[in-house]
Design an enzyme around this catalytic site. Structure first.
Site, PDB file in Angstrom:
ATOM      1  N   ASP A 238      46.529-108.493  55.616  1.00 24.80           N
ATOM      2  CA  ASP A 238      47.492-108.616  54.611  1.00 24.80           C
ATOM      3  C   ASP A 238      47.551-107.484  53.736  1.00 24.80           C
ATOM      4  O   ASP A 238      46.602-106.628  53.607  1.00 24.80           O
ATOM      5  CB  ASP A 238      46.484-109.565  53.691  1.00 24.80           C
ATOM      6  CG  ASP A 238      47.502-110.082  52.638  1.00 24.80           C
ATOM      7  OD1 ASP A 238      48.004-111.049  52.618  1.00 24.80           O
ATOM      8  OD2 ASP A 238      47.169-109.416  51.548  1.00 24.80           O
ATOM      9  N   ASN A 246      56.259-105.468  44.701  1.00 22.05           N
ATOM     10  CA  ASN A 246      57.660-106.075  44.454  1.00 22.05           C
ATOM     11  C   ASN A 246      58.003-106.021  43.025  1.00 22.05           C
ATOM     12  O   ASN A 246      59.226-105.873  42.607  1.00 22.05           O
ATOM     13  CB  ASN A 246      57.450-107.466  44.913  1.00 22.05           C
ATOM     14  CG  ASN A 246      57.744-107.869  46.340  1.00 22.05           C
ATOM     15  OD1 ASN A 246      58.684-107.165  47.027  1.00 22.05           O
ATOM     16  ND2 ASN A 246      57.071-108.727  46.812  1.00 22.05           N
ATOM     17  N   HIS A 251      62.330-106.774  45.150  1.00 20.53           N
ATOM     18  CA  HIS A 251      62.009-107.506  46.333  1.00 20.53           C
ATOM     19  C   HIS A 251      62.567-106.740  47.472  1.00 20.53           C
ATOM     20  O   HIS A 251      62.413-106.818  48.633  1.00 20.53           O
ATOM     21  CB  HIS A 251      62.683-108.829  46.379  1.00 20.53           C
ATOM     22  CG  HIS A 251      61.556-109.396  45.266  1.00 20.53           C
ATOM     23  ND1 HIS A 251      60.455-110.031  45.747  1.00 20.53           N
ATOM     24  CD2 HIS A 251      61.743-110.028  44.056  1.00 20.53           C
ATOM     25  CE1 HIS A 251      59.960-110.778  44.930  1.00 20.53           C
ATOM     26  NE2 HIS A 251      60.635-110.517  43.701  1.00 20.53           N
ATOM     27  N   ASP A 255      60.980-105.870  51.044  1.00 17.37           N
ATOM     28  CA  ASP A 255      61.075-106.015  52.206  1.00 17.37           C
ATOM     29  C   ASP A 255      61.270-104.899  53.337  1.00 17.37           C
ATOM     30  O   ASP A 255      60.756-105.085  54.327  1.00 17.37           O
ATOM     31  CB  ASP A 255      62.652-106.893  52.491  1.00 17.37           C
ATOM     32  CG  ASP A 255      62.809-108.336  51.911  1.00 17.37           C
ATOM     33  OD1 ASP A 255      61.708-108.865  51.513  1.00 17.37           O
ATOM     34  OD2 ASP A 255      63.829-108.681  51.635  1.00 17.37           O
ATOM     35  N   GLU A 281      53.362-111.652  53.425  1.00 15.40           N
ATOM     36  CA  GLU A 281      52.964-110.118  53.629  1.00 15.40           C
ATOM     37  C   GLU A 281      51.725-110.226  54.813  1.00 15.40           C
ATOM     38  O   GLU A 281      51.047-109.072  54.813  1.00 15.40           O
ATOM     39  CB  GLU A 281      52.588-109.583  52.429  1.00 15.40           C
ATOM     40  CG  GLU A 281      51.274-109.803  51.676  1.00 15.40           C
ATOM     41  CD  GLU A 281      51.698-110.828  50.642  1.00 15.40           C
ATOM     42  OE1 GLU A 281      50.889-111.075  49.609  1.00 15.40           O
ATOM     43  OE2 GLU A 281      52.671-111.624  50.588  1.00 15.40           O
TER      44      GLU A 281
END
Length: 363
Positions: A238, A246, A251, A255, A281
């Site tokens: 993770d 973010n 965002h 990405d 994630e």
């Protein structure tokens, strides 16, 4: 005429082109068409086509009627008759595809087109359009449930391949180059659909559904071959502080960071390791023939590889780290339990300060 009826007791085109029972079975074997596809075709007819054949053909017939050369079809067979035959064929989609009568009908249709000097591409186009509308209808029905959707798409592609093959055989004119182009398009469509139902578009890794399917297969394989000689390890990872990334950079950058981390994980793992996006994630790595010590070493290599490669975009230099949990499959364990133990170890890594590897204590 396209999809015209025929006397099932006479098969002159099959006889002329050598399609006896043995060759028919060879063709079906080449395309890997079997009894399971007959059952799926039945479901497509009853669940997707029934009561909608006119509507489905209407979606594309107007555009088809505007194609260059359609006037030849209109003069030879009549537009209304051609459309009605198309609808009737759609209603019988895949019905008795393993019979000589099925082969005869398609060979006879192709021979009629050849005699009318209508280009083979005009004969093939309705098959491609039928494939397209069925794929669209199936996708709508199953709402992108990959494991349910793919067998239906696979059957549509295989049955379309059979029809294209038979019409090309019946036509028997020098159209080999064009046929190869058609088959290339079909292969590209197959590849695109396979990716769509198994690949996470953002990262290029396996999506959740494909990951779970592959994990189940590897667990079954380890059981068959024995856990001691074929150990299996799983890493749950993770991104640390991903929400902060973010919130700080947006965002879109988030990405890009996910894509960057996916690449670093691939670089740190072996060619035969299976990597998938578990969600958000989180990433999962399935490692066959890997004991706990080796699994921990690979997890550490992933951690270091991500930590030492911050993500650069525009004027930003964004540090990225992972917390990872490692668990080894136990005797008789299912995938849910294995994932849960790896997940617990990963959260222990989070609680212990992040950017570290923790091995499940009960492995």
């Amino acid at each position: 005429m396209f999809g015209a009826g025929m006397n099932a007791e006479t098969t002159p085109h099959c006889t002329a082109l050598g399609f006896d029972d043995k060759r028919i079975q060879e063709v079906l074997s080449m395309l890997r068409l079997g009894e399971e596809h007959r059952a799926i075709a039945d479901r497509i007819r009853t669940q997707v086509i029934a009561g909608r054949a006119d509507e489905l053909v209407d979606r594309c017939f107007t555009a088809f009627a505007r194609t260059r050369g359609f006037s030849l079809i209109e003069r030879s067979f009549g537009a209304k008759s051609f459309k009605r035959a198309w609808i009737n064929r759609l209603r019988r989609f895949g019905l008795d595809f393993d019979t000589k009568e099925y082969f005869e009908e398609r060979l006879a249709t192709a021979a009629a087109f050849a005699r009318a000097k209508i280009h083979l591409s005009l004969l093939h186009l309705p098959y491609f359009l039928t494939q397209e509308i069925l794929i669209e209808a199936l996708s709508e029905k199953f709402n992108d449930r990959a494991t349910t959707l793919w067998p239906f798409l696979n059957a549509v592609l295989k049955l379309t391949s059979l029809d294209l093959y038979l019409t090309a055989e019946g036509y028997r004119l020098p159209e080999l180059d064009e046929l190869e182009g058609d088959l290339d398009k079909l292969r590209q469509e197959t590849f695109r659909l396979r990716r769509r139902t198994s690949i996470d578009e953002l990262t290029g890794l396996m999506n959740y559904a494909k990951l779970m399917e592959s994990l189940e297969q590897q667990i079954n394989r380890a059981r068959r071959r024995g856990h001691e000689s074929n150990p299996l390890c799983l890493i749950m990872s993770d991104l640390d502080f991903f929400k902060k990334i973010n919130d700080t950079y947006g965002h879109m950058v988030g990405d890009l960071v996910l894509r960057h981390v996916a690449g670093r994980i691939k670089s740190a793992t072996r060619d035969f390791d299976l990597i998938g996006r578990f969600g958000g994630e989180e990433f999962v790595i399935v490692m066959m023939n890997t004991d706990l010590a080796l699994g921990e070493a690979i997890a550490e290599r992933i951690r270091e590889g991500v930590m030492k490669a911050p993500f650069h975009v525009k004027q930003y230099n964004i540090p990225v780290t992972l917390s990872l949990g490692v668990a080894m499959l136990r005797q008789g364990e299912n995938k849910e339990s294995l994932l849960e133990r790896a997940d617990a170890a990963m959260y222990e890594a989070k609680r212990s300060g992040r950017n570290r590897v923790v091995v499940a204590s009960d492995s």
